[in-house]
Design a protein around this motif. Structure first.
Motif, short mmCIF file in Angstrom:
data_model
loop_
_atom_site.label_atom_id
_atom_site.label_comp_id
_atom_site.label_asym_id
_atom_site.label_seq_id
_atom_site.Cartn_x
_atom_site.Cartn_y
_atom_site.Cartn_z
N VAL A 302 0.83 -1.13 0.03
CA VAL A 302 0.14 0.06 -0.02
C VAL A 302 0.91 1.33 0.05
O VAL A 302 0.58 2.28 -0.90
N THR A 303 1.91 1.28 0.75
CA THR A 303 2.92 2.39 0.77
C THR A 303 3.31 2.57 -0.53
O THR A 303 3.55 3.79 -1.24
N ILE A 304 3.78 1.77 -1.28
CA ILE A 304 4.59 1.86 -2.59
C ILE A 304 3.73 2.32 -3.63
O ILE A 304 3.86 3.37 -4.37
N VAL A 305 2.46 1.61 -3.66
CA VAL A 305 1.66 1.92 -4.44
C VAL A 305 0.97 3.36 -4.34
O VAL A 305 0.66 4.28 -5.33
N GLY A 306 0.53 3.63 -2.91
CA GLY A 306 0.21 5.23 -2.74
C GLY A 306 1.01 6.04 -2.78
O GLY A 306 0.82 7.02 -3.45
N ALA A 307 2.27 5.65 -2.66
CA ALA A 307 3.44 7.07 -2.82
C ALA A 307 3.54 7.30 -4.53
O ALA A 307 3.64 8.26 -4.92
N PHE A 308 3.66 6.20 -4.96
CA PHE A 308 3.68 6.24 -6.72
C PHE A 308 2.43 6.82 -7.01
O PHE A 308 2.90 7.96 -7.81
N ALA A 309 1.20 6.82 -6.50
CA ALA A 309 0.09 7.38 -7.15
C ALA A 309 0.19 8.77 -6.87
O ALA A 309 0.02 9.67 -7.64
N PHE A 310 0.48 9.23 -5.82
CA PHE A 310 0.76 10.56 -5.00
C PHE A 310 1.62 11.15 -5.79
O PHE A 310 1.46 12.40 -6.42
N LEU A 311 2.90 10.71 -5.98
CA LEU A 311 3.93 11.37 -6.83
C LEU A 311 3.68 11.75 -8.19
O LEU A 311 3.91 12.64 -8.95
N VAL A 312 3.08 10.67 -8.98
CA VAL A 312 2.64 11.00 -10.23
C VAL A 312 1.64 11.85 -10.45
O VAL A 312 1.64 12.91 -11.12
N HIS A 313 0.84 12.11 -9.23
CA HIS A 313 -0.18 13.21 -9.31
C HIS A 313 0.37 14.79 -9.31
O HIS A 313 0.15 15.33 -10.01
N GLN A 314 1.57 14.63 -8.51
CA GLN A 314 2.35 15.85 -8.39
C GLN A 314 3.08 16.14 -9.55
O GLN A 314 3.08 17.48 -9.91
N VAL A 315 3.69 15.18 -10.31
CA VAL A 315 4.00 15.44 -11.69
C VAL A 315 2.87 15.82 -12.88
O VAL A 315 3.35 16.91 -13.31
N MET A 316 1.93 15.22 -12.73
CA MET A 316 0.98 15.98 -13.79
C MET A 316 0.29 17.23 -13.32
O MET A 316 -0.09 17.91 -14.09
N ARG A 331 1.89 18.70 6.10
CA ARG A 331 2.10 17.79 5.18
C ARG A 331 0.86 17.31 4.85
O ARG A 331 -0.28 17.28 5.25
N PRO A 332 0.77 17.14 3.40
CA PRO A 332 -0.70 16.63 2.89
C PRO A 332 -1.05 15.10 3.54
O PRO A 332 -0.37 14.31 3.88
N LEU A 333 -2.41 15.18 3.67
CA LEU A 333 -3.19 14.28 4.53
C LEU A 333 -2.60 12.71 4.01
O LEU A 333 -2.20 11.84 4.58
N VAL A 334 -2.68 12.87 2.64
CA VAL A 334 -2.43 11.46 2.14
C VAL A 334 -0.95 11.08 2.30
O VAL A 334 -0.59 9.69 2.60
N TRP A 335 0.17 11.98 2.29
CA TRP A 335 1.52 11.80 2.42
C TRP A 335 1.61 11.42 3.94
O TRP A 335 2.43 10.59 4.31
#
Length: 395
Positions: A302-316, A331-335
């Motif tokens: 969950v940490t890996i998938v969640g971090a990947f999704a959150f960081l991709v969102h920041q890139v976009m 900090r963002p609540l998700v992070w």
């Protein structure tokens, strides 16, 4: 386009063209190709009735601040250059600053801003997914011989407005070009549009005096009266300096990150998959399921998938002033939730490793179970420094 209409009202003929789509995307582009497109537009405009071909220039905004000087330096058909929100730094360094600025503006601080964002873009660039990351504008700007008008909004959050103008001025001076005018507009954003909230929102209106400056400045330089080294306007607001963004070390490279992710998927995902396969085949279970092992497996995934999704969102959304969502404790609540889960996973790894060590000494445990648990522990051991390096285990 607001600018085109405003400039036309100043007596200028304006050609607006669409940016190419072939060969241009979030991960692919060439400033040389874009410069050739601009020169093609110059050629078209010079052939229009009523246009003096000796008085045609280029207006470049944002990314165009890197492209337009390339075009101007290559052609004698360009008689002047106007840059808006131009950047004197490398694209990768500017992008990291812009994303960090957006996060800070949203109330975010700590490792996500100082460590994670720079690392993210270094890995992206290393993987070839960030175009022209280390393009240096100074040598190109130093070859620009035409008069230059530079315009910046005081509240620019996408281009560092305090650092870029001196770098561009130094490049022009080094090349012997002192015919430039730099102007800062109060209450304006990256595009020199009015902003009611210090750069977060862009209004359709141009900063007062911007269009008039373009009209009078173009009239002067095309009449043989170029200005000499003029810088005016209020000091820009830049709450934080940019920092260098060097290429990653080998252990931070895109290849190393992919290898780590592959290990995590096998180690963390393999643990429940093998249990499911054993159950479907109705085989006798091995050692009693460990709660800590389950936490490592689920928490790590969950940490890996969640971090990947959150960081991709920041890139976009990074070029749009970052949208981190609700912010709690800087900090963002998700992070923050991902950080908590990463910490739980790290603790569970220690507990699981101790249990695995004991299982090795117990002859009653099947070899397959020991290997399965050992792979999970290996994933957890690699996960801890990985999470540290990405700021997931740092405040």
């Amino acid at each position: 386009m607001t600018e085109a209409v405003a400039f036309a009202r100043q007596g200028l003929t304006v050609l607006v063209y669409d940016k190419r789509s072939a060969g241009y995307s979030l991960f692919q582009r060439s400033y040389a190709d874009l410069a050739e497109d601009a020169l093609g537009a110059v050629a078209v405009l010079r052939r229009q009735p009523g246009v003096d071909p000796a008085k045609v220039g280029i207006w470049g905004f944002s990314e165009g601040g890197w492209v337009a000087p390339v075009a101007a330096a290559k052609s004698r058909d360009v008689s002047f250059l106007i840059l808006v929100g131009a950047n004197g730094l490398q694209p990768l360094r500017q992008q990291v600053w812009a994303v960090a600025s957006g996060l800070r503006k949203a109330g975010v601080a700590g490792s996500l801003v100082d460590l994670t964002v720079p690392k993210l873009y270094r890995v992206i660039a290393d993987g070839g997914m960030f175009p022209e990351p280390y393009f240096d504008p100074a040598p190109v700007v130093g070859q620009v011989w035409q008069p230059v008008l530079g315009v910046w909004g005081v509240h620019d959050l996408l281009t560092p407005p305090r650092e870029s103008p001196p770098l561009l001025a130094a490049a022009l001076d080094a090349g012997g070009n002192r015919h430039y005018t730099f102007r800062f507009f109060p209450g304006a954003d990256h595009a020199a549009h009015l902003t009611p909230d210090a750069g977060l929102t862009r209004l359709p209106d141009l900063a007062p005096g911007y269009a008039e400056l373009v009209g009078s400045w173009v009239a002067d330089v095309t009449s043989g009266r170029p200005p000499t080294s003029q810088v005016s306007g209020p000091a820009p607001v830049q709450p934080a300096d940019t920092t260098p963004v060097p290429p990653p070390a080998w252990w931070e490279s895109a290849g190393a990150q992919l290898a780590a992710l592959a290990l995590f998927l096998v180690a963390f995902g393999g643990y429940p998959v093998t249990a499911l396969v054993r159950r479907l085949r109705r085989r006798r279970p091995g050692a009693a399921p460990m709660r800590a092992a389950r936490v490592v497996s689920a928490g790590g995934l969950v940490t890996i998938v969640g971090a990947f999704a959150f960081l991709v969102h920041q890139v976009m959304t990074g070029g749009k002033l970052a949208t981190p969502g609700p912010v709690v404790a800087d900090r963002p609540l998700v992070w923050l939730a991902l950080q908590a889960l990463a910490a739980v996973t790290a603790v569970a790894t220690v507990v699981t490793a101790a249990r695995w060590r004991r299982s090795i000494l117990e002859r009653s445990n099947p070899v397959g179970e020991k290997i399965r648990l050992g792979l999970l522990v290996a994933g957890g051991v690699v996960f801890v420094p990985w999470a540290l390096s990405w700021g997931l285990l740092l405040p």
